[in-house]
Motif scaffolding. Structure first.
Motif, PDB file in Angstrom:
ATOM      1  N   LEU A 102       0.800  -1.234   0.000  1.00 55.29           N
ATOM      2  CA  LEU A 102       0.000   0.000   0.000  1.00 55.29           C
ATOM      3  C   LEU A 102       0.832   1.283   0.000  1.00 55.29           C
ATOM      4  O   LEU A 102       0.289   2.364  -0.128  1.00 55.29           O
ATOM      5  N   PHE A 103       2.148   1.141   0.144  1.00 49.52           N
ATOM      6  CA  PHE A 103       3.011   2.337   0.129  1.00 49.52           C
ATOM      7  C   PHE A 103       3.653   2.524  -1.237  1.00 49.52           C
ATOM      8  O   PHE A 103       4.426   3.441  -1.434  1.00 49.52           O
ATOM      9  N   MET A 282      11.937   1.862   5.910  1.00 47.47           N
ATOM     10  CA  MET A 282      11.055   2.834   5.277  1.00 47.47           C
ATOM     11  C   MET A 282      10.093   3.323   6.363  1.00 47.47           C
ATOM     12  O   MET A 282       9.277   2.549   6.877  1.00 47.47           O
ATOM     13  N   TYR A 283      10.221   4.600   6.722  1.00 44.33           N
ATOM     14  CA  TYR A 283       9.522   5.115   7.901  1.00 44.33           C
ATOM     15  C   TYR A 283       8.711   6.369   7.535  1.00 44.33           C
ATOM     16  O   TYR A 283       8.933   6.977   6.484  1.00 44.33           O
ATOM     17  N   PRO A 320       2.539  11.114  -1.848  1.00 42.10           N
ATOM     18  CA  PRO A 320       1.430  11.647  -2.639  1.00 42.10           C
ATOM     19  C   PRO A 320       0.637  10.674  -3.525  1.00 42.10           C
ATOM     20  O   PRO A 320      -0.587  10.726  -3.532  1.00 42.10           O
ATOM     21  N   ASN A 321       1.311   9.781  -4.256  1.00 41.78           N
ATOM     22  CA  ASN A 321       0.562   8.926  -5.197  1.00 41.78           C
ATOM     23  C   ASN A 321       0.351   7.504  -4.687  1.00 41.78           C
ATOM     24  O   ASN A 321       0.136   6.589  -5.473  1.00 41.78           O
ATOM     25  N   THR A 322       0.433   7.314  -3.389  1.00 40.56           N
ATOM     26  CA  THR A 322       0.363   5.937  -2.875  1.00 40.56           C
ATOM     27  C   THR A 322      -1.030   5.611  -2.340  1.00 40.56           C
ATOM     28  O   THR A 322      -1.749   6.502  -1.884  1.00 40.56           O
ATOM     29  N   PRO A 323      -1.412   4.318  -2.383  1.00 43.16           N
ATOM     30  CA  PRO A 323      -2.706   3.923  -1.810  1.00 43.16           C
ATOM     31  C   PRO A 323      -2.861   4.348  -0.344  1.00 43.16           C
ATOM     32  O   PRO A 323      -3.951   4.761   0.069  1.00 43.16           O
ATOM     33  N   LEU A 324      -1.784   4.297   0.444  1.00 43.14           N
ATOM     34  CA  LEU A 324      -1.900   4.681   1.866  1.00 43.14           C
ATOM     35  C   LEU A 324      -2.461   6.095   2.001  1.00 43.14           C
ATOM     36  O   LEU A 324      -3.286   6.377   2.876  1.00 43.14           O
ATOM     37  N   TYR A 325      -1.996   6.981   1.128  1.00 50.79           N
ATOM     38  CA  TYR A 325      -2.457   8.377   1.171  1.00 50.79           C
ATOM     39  C   TYR A 325      -3.805   8.521   0.478  1.00 50.79           C
ATOM     40  O   TYR A 325      -4.740   9.131   1.017  1.00 50.79           O
ATOM     41  N   GLY A 328      -6.712   7.581   2.402  1.00 49.72           N
ATOM     42  CA  GLY A 328      -6.925   8.332   3.639  1.00 49.72           C
ATOM     43  C   GLY A 328      -6.382   7.663   4.885  1.00 49.72           C
ATOM     44  O   GLY A 328      -6.763   8.002   6.004  1.00 49.72           O
ATOM     45  N   MET A 329      -5.474   6.704   4.729  1.00 50.44           N
ATOM     46  CA  MET A 329      -4.938   6.026   5.912  1.00 50.44           C
ATOM     47  C   MET A 329      -3.859   6.857   6.601  1.00 50.44           C
ATOM     48  O   MET A 329      -3.574   6.677   7.785  1.00 50.44           O
ATOM     49  N   ILE A 330      -3.217   7.738   5.850  1.00 50.90           N
ATOM     50  CA  ILE A 330      -2.233   8.656   6.431  1.00 50.90           C
ATOM     51  C   ILE A 330      -2.435  10.028   5.789  1.00 50.90           C
ATOM     52  O   ILE A 330      -3.027  10.126   4.707  1.00 50.90           O
TER      53      ILE A 330
END
Ligand SMILES: C[S@@+](CC[C@H](N)C(=O)[O-])C[C@H]1O[C@@H](n2cnc3c(N)ncnc32)[C@H](O)[C@@H]1O
Ligand SMILES: Nc1c(NC[C@H](O)[C@H](O)[C@H](O)CO)[nH]c(=O)[nH]c1=O
Ligand SMILES: N[C@@H](Cc1ccc(O)cc1)C(=O)O
Ligand code: SF4
Length: 454
Positions: A102-103, A282-283, A320-325, A328-330
């Motif tokens: 997801l990142f 990766m943090y 910016p273009n990741t599923p996590l963002y 809405g998870m981060i």
């Protein structure tokens, strides 16, 4: 001391119901005293330093400066004033991958690469011959190393023996499809290794996750896999796929990826067959400071066992273009203050790894340089081509020239040094004697690698 307002951190630490929390019985002052004395730090010490004290929320700016200063001094004691970088090329073979982290926005669903799919897509696959031509050109321009990391293309097999096993298997759960079904054939991993081993170039490739893909459906252990890859030309292994080495975090950000124990197993196997490795974190996504320090402890234990980790690379999450963002998870990645503390505490905690990298792909030039005074001593490489961070929304470009490196490193009063991948070869660069170009690569003759503007 008058109080100063704490600085807020970006990470949504309370949203995920994690069992591990940044709570300790240690005090910030005791942890600082141990760091100053050079004692081996415990997890509790590390958490105190990284949070600038767990008794309050946010980062205390004065305490942060104390931690950065101790780390900078430690860097000077261990490696002195040299700042290293390597003349390298990134050549990633394929973006096809169904692991679904997801990142990650590097990958493209592999279905799109099938011959019978007509829809356009932005992904790519290179044949071994194409990889070879790209590396050969770069070798002529003077690179020392090629780094290659790729999506887990379903048509990849370790070698012809592995392909036969996969072709003869009717299990539906092996993430394998015949290369004939795709527009482009990535060949086998060993064919790619052999193709990219042009001349005496140093080949840095095959992350633990790729090694996992290279043994699917077999009984082969990781020694067998890395042994065959080494015989085909592999020289060292990127310790990516590490992300955060705590399974409750992996369950959220990369449920399809190998677990912590398996990553360790693969890294130890690489060391056992005589390959050196790097290690990463990766943090700056869903994890908290306890997870970050647990990760450092696991890397430190691994290095106690293997001794082959040449550098530690903190990778600040690009959101910016990741599923996590997008889901809405981060809300954002790490703040600058969190980045500085991550570098500093890595330097202090990892007492058995000499080199800490500042990654300009992640931090840019300005913050990247700042990191060299927070505990980092290596400034990455020229890389010439970058896809992973760019696709995730990063904006710091794809290459740095030797000229740019010399300007940047001398601007902070340090000594620019060209290095080999494993740091055993080092060449101090005289900043008053341009033009600046690589000299350590097998075909390097000092001619500049890329245009000076980069
Ligand atoms: C893209 S993968 C390619 C190799 C292989 N598929 C794997 O997962 O090991 C390499 C590494 O890039 C890093 N990465 C991917 N997306 C990122 C992002 N948005 N921000 C920072 N690092 C990222 C991760 O640490 C990941 O392990
Ligand atoms: N070789 C290094 C890279 N390469 C770039 C990667 O392909 C990618 O941009 C990304 O870093 C993955 O998170 N990046 C580094 O940060 N450090 C290197 O040494
Ligand atoms: N040089 C580091 C960093 C790196 C990070 C991400 C990559 O995709 C590749 C390399 C490594 O070898 O692990
Ligand atoms: S990080 Fe690697 S395994 Fe995960 S989706 Fe991206 S390319 Fe695939």
């Amino acid at each position: 001391m008058t109080s100063v307002s704490p600085i807020r951190a970006n990470v949504p630490r309370n949203r995920f119901g994690f069992t591990h929390r940044p709570e300790t019985d240690q005090s910030f002052e005791n942890a600082v005293a141990k760091a100053r004395a050079g004692d081996r730090l415990t997890v509790a010490d590390g958490v105190e330093l990284l949070t600038t004290g767990t008794e309050q929320d946010g980062i205390d700016p004065r305490r942060k400066e104390v931690v950065l200063e101790i780390a900078d001094r430690r860097r000077e004691e261990i490696v002195g004033n040299e700042v290293t970088f390597v003349a390298n090329l990134n050549n990633n073979v394929t973006t096809a991958c169904n692991t679904g982290c997801l990142f990650c926005n590097f990958k493209d669903r592999s279905k799109q690469f099938l011959r019978d799919n007509d829809a356009a897509h932005d992904g790519f696959t290179k044949t071994p011959a194409e990889s070879r031509a790209i590396v050969a050109d770069a070798l002529d321009t003077g690179i020392y190393e090629v780094t290659s990391v790729s999506g887990l293309h379903p048509a990849f097999a370790l070698d012809e023996e592995h392909r036969e096993i996969l072709e003869g298997n009717d299990r539906g759960d092996l993430n394998y499809k015949s290369p004939e079904r795709y527009e482009k054939n990535p060949g086998t991993y060993t064919a790619q290794m052999a193709a990219m081993s042009v001349g005496d170039v140093h080949l840095h490739s095959m992350t633990p996750e790729e090694a996992y893909h290279a043994r699917r459906g077999t009984e082969w252990n990781y020694e067998e896999v890395y042994g065959r890859l080494k015989a085909a030309g592999l020289d060292s292994v990127p310790g990516t796929a590490a992300e955060i080495l705590v399974d409750e975090v992996r369950d959220v950000i990369c449920p399809g990826k190998m677990r912590t124990d398996e990553w360790m197993d693969a890294m130890e196997a690489a060391a056992d067959v005589g390959l050196s490795t790097t290690a990463t974190i990766m943090y700056g996504h869903v994890e908290n400071e306890m997870h970050r320090i647990m990760h450092l402890e696991r890397v430190r234990n691994l290095q106690d066992r293997t001794g082959v980790i040449t550098e530690f690379v903190p990778l600040s999450f690009i959101h910016p273009n990741t599923p996590l963002y997008e889901e809405g998870m981060i809300d954002a990645g790490a703040t600058t203050e969190e980045d500085e503390l991550m570098i500093a505490v890595a330097r202090l905690f990892l007492d058995n790894i000499d080199h800490i990298q500042s990654s300009w792909v992640k931090y840019g030039d300005e913050l990247g340089l700042k990191m060299l005074s927070c505990g980092a001593d290596d400034f990455m490489g020229t890389i010439l081509s970058e896809e992973i961070t760019k696709r995730a929304g990063g904006g710091y470009g794809e290459a740095r020239s030797f000229q740019k490196y010399v300007e940047m490193i001398t601007s902070i009063g340090r000594v620019p040094v060209e290095r080999s991948t494993d740091y055993t070869e080092r060449r101090r660069i005289n900043p008053t004697a341009p033009p600046f170009g690589p000299q350590l690569g097998p075909r390097a003759d000092g001619t500049p690698l890329v245009e000076h503007s980069q």
